[in-house]
Design a protein around this motif. Sequence first.
Motif, PDB file in Angstrom:
ATOM      1  N   ASP A 155       0.810  -1.216   0.000  1.00  0.00           N
ATOM      2  CA  ASP A 155       0.000   0.000   0.000  1.00  0.00           C
ATOM      3  C   ASP A 155       0.847   1.271   0.000  1.00  0.00           C
ATOM      4  N   PHE A 156       2.143   1.147   0.299  1.00  0.00           N
ATOM      5  CA  PHE A 156       2.986   2.336   0.466  1.00  0.00           C
ATOM      6  C   PHE A 156       3.037   3.215  -0.779  1.00  0.00           C
ATOM      7  N   PRO A 157       3.211   2.639  -1.997  1.00  0.00           N
ATOM      8  CA  PRO A 157       3.254   3.520  -3.180  1.00  0.00           C
ATOM      9  C   PRO A 157       2.007   4.371  -3.341  1.00  0.00           C
ATOM     10  N   ALA A 158       0.834   3.821  -3.022  1.00  0.00           N
ATOM     11  CA  ALA A 158      -0.397   4.599  -3.144  1.00  0.00           C
ATOM     12  C   ALA A 158      -0.475   5.673  -2.065  1.00  0.00           C
ATOM     13  N   ILE A 159       0.078   5.387  -0.887  1.00  0.00           N
ATOM     14  CA  ILE A 159       0.038   6.359   0.208  1.00  0.00           C
ATOM     15  C   ILE A 159       0.834   7.604  -0.138  1.00  0.00           C
ATOM     16  N   ILE A 160       2.014   7.427  -0.728  1.00  0.00           N
ATOM     17  CA  ILE A 160       2.906   8.563  -0.985  1.00  0.00           C
ATOM     18  C   ILE A 160       2.839   9.040  -2.432  1.00  0.00           C
ATOM     19  N   ALA A 161       1.882   8.540  -3.205  1.00  0.00           N
ATOM     20  CA  ALA A 161       1.766   8.961  -4.603  1.00  0.00           C
ATOM     21  C   ALA A 161       1.548  10.472  -4.687  1.00  0.00           C
ATOM     22  N   GLY A 162       2.253  11.109  -5.621  1.00  0.00           N
ATOM     23  CA  GLY A 162       2.109  12.544  -5.797  1.00  0.00           C
ATOM     24  C   GLY A 162       2.839  13.367  -4.774  1.00  0.00           C
ATOM     25  N   THR A 163       3.773  12.766  -4.022  1.00  0.00           N
ATOM     26  CA  THR A 163       4.573  13.494  -3.043  1.00  0.00           C
ATOM     27  C   THR A 163       6.048  13.164  -3.258  1.00  0.00           C
ATOM     28  N   ALA A 164       6.911  13.835  -2.493  1.00  0.00           N
ATOM     29  CA  ALA A 164       8.350  13.593  -2.597  1.00  0.00           C
ATOM     30  C   ALA A 164       8.833  12.549  -1.597  1.00  0.00           C
ATOM     31  N   PHE A 165       7.932  11.964  -0.811  1.00  0.00           N
ATOM     32  CA  PHE A 165       8.333  10.971   0.186  1.00  0.00           C
ATOM     33  C   PHE A 165       8.712   9.652  -0.484  1.00  0.00           C
ATOM     34  N   THR A 166       9.508   8.846   0.233  1.00  0.00           N
ATOM     35  CA  THR A 166       9.971   7.556  -0.264  1.00  0.00           C
ATOM     36  C   THR A 166       9.366   6.432   0.571  1.00  0.00           C
ATOM     37  N   PRO A 167       9.371   5.188   0.055  1.00  0.00           N
ATOM     38  CA  PRO A 167       8.861   4.062   0.852  1.00  0.00           C
ATOM     39  C   PRO A 167       9.595   3.893   2.178  1.00  0.00           C
ATOM     40  N   ALA A 168      10.905   4.167   2.203  1.00  0.00           N
ATOM     41  CA  ALA A 168      11.654   4.048   3.455  1.00  0.00           C
ATOM     42  C   ALA A 168      11.129   5.023   4.507  1.00  0.00           C
ATOM     43  N   GLU A 169      10.749   6.225   4.080  1.00  0.00           N
ATOM     44  CA  GLU A 169      10.199   7.198   5.016  1.00  0.00           C
ATOM     45  C   GLU A 169       8.804   6.785   5.480  1.00  0.00           C
ATOM     46  N   THR A 170       8.075   6.088   4.629  1.00  0.00           N
ATOM     47  CA  THR A 170       6.767   5.562   5.040  1.00  0.00           C
ATOM     48  C   THR A 170       6.948   4.510   6.131  1.00  0.00           C
ATOM     49  N   ILE A 171       7.986   3.698   5.997  1.00  0.00           N
ATOM     50  CA  ILE A 171       8.305   2.718   7.045  1.00  0.00           C
ATOM     51  C   ILE A 171       8.566   3.441   8.359  1.00  0.00           C
ATOM     52  N   ASP A 172       9.311   4.557   8.289  1.00  0.00           N
ATOM     53  CA  ASP A 172       9.595   5.328   9.501  1.00  0.00           C
ATOM     54  C   ASP A 172       8.298   5.749  10.197  1.00  0.00           C
ATOM     55  N   ALA A 173       7.320   6.189   9.404  1.00  0.00           N
ATOM     56  CA  ALA A 173       6.056   6.642   9.987  1.00  0.00           C
ATOM     57  C   ALA A 173       5.331   5.497  10.678  1.00  0.00           C
ATOM     58  N   PHE A 174       5.262   4.334  10.031  1.00  0.00           N
ATOM     59  CA  PHE A 174       4.574   3.199  10.645  1.00  0.00           C
ATOM     60  C   PHE A 174       5.337   2.684  11.869  1.00  0.00           C
ATOM     61  N   GLU A 175       6.669   2.697  11.805  1.00  0.00           N
ATOM     62  CA  GLU A 175       7.448   2.266  12.961  1.00  0.00           C
ATOM     63  C   GLU A 175       7.274   3.233  14.125  1.00  0.00           C
ATOM     64  N   SER A 176       7.157   4.522  13.816  1.00  0.00           N
ATOM     65  CA  SER A 176       6.908   5.499  14.872  1.00  0.00           C
ATOM     66  C   SER A 176       5.544   5.263  15.519  1.00  0.00           C
ATOM     67  N   LEU A 177       4.532   4.952  14.705  1.00  0.00           N
ATOM     68  CA  LEU A 177       3.216   4.609  15.264  1.00  0.00           C
ATOM     69  C   LEU A 177       3.312   3.368  16.145  1.00  0.00           C
TER      70      LEU A 177
END
Length: 339
Positions: free
Chosen positions: A193-215
């Motif tokens: 689901d990560f590519p759809a979450i950050i679509a249209g932004t400058a974020f990367t999948p690795a940064e999405t992992i950071d967000a979920f790990e922080s949660l």
Amino acid sequence: MGLDAVQIALAVTLASAFLAFLKILVDPTSPFLKRRNIEKIRYSLLSGVGLGLAFALFGEYSQFLILGVSFALLSFTLYYYVFRRTTSLFYGLRVPWVSRETARGRFFHFSTVTAMASFVMFFFWLQIFSVPLGIAVPLETIAIMLFASAASGLLALTIFVPKMDVLYRLIDDYIRTSHRPTEGSVVELEDTDFPAIIAGTAFTPAETIDAFESLRLDGYAERQPHPILGRVRYRIFPEGVAFLDAGARDVRGRIDAALRQADMAMDNIDSHVNGARALESKTLSEAVTQLQRLGEEMRRLKEEYGRLLPAAWEAAASKRLQELVTGIHEQSVKPLVGA
């Protein structure tokens, strides 16, 4: 015992590090925050002191110390900067995944341990303590330890933690669109689901992992094994869904404020450019500078918020910027036409 330039440099460096640590202790920070941070590095400080004492008393094993320190620092660096960022060949080595905050903390703790060990060994090397040593620790060992400490600290500074609140807003937007959660519901997302979450932004999948790990570290989610489609699955609890929604409202408010500021800046430029009087050279130059600054600010807004910016506002703002550019150009050629 005389000191050469290298020894003096080491002494000054270690003394500066010690004074910096003292500054942390007396810094005007709230007591609970200071206590919480001191607790995090307490065991690192004790480990560094113990390591320094051990190798000061058994200097013949200093080469093993250097090998261990070098291997540990190299392992941390390779894991974070190579394995963690890969998406193909070494993908399996990313489990358990390490968030940026955790990796930065590990480099910092490593730096604390090696710095304290260097500090203790240097004191023994100068024979300040009246303790008989079997074999003195070579000065090169202390220098390498100090270099490893500085390198680890610098590596910690190179780990830039992304803006979690914006990532939370993107996750919340995806959940509201794709899952439509009800009150008290649990949401499960996989790394597919990560590519759809950050679509249209400058974020990367690795940064999405950071967000979920922080949660996950905050207790709002858990990481589950054996995902259905991807390689990892996160289960967001009802409290986590509510937390994301609350954070999303805050980000929306910040976006609205930023857009309002941009509109006010365009109104200000427009009042000068499209006024009744022709602009003087100085005023025209100021308008050009303001327009350039506004364009840069809008570019940063696009980089930071991406698709979260209203598409209608982006189109209108882009059209208005072009009109302002045209107006400034017309103002600049008016004197030439009159001549």
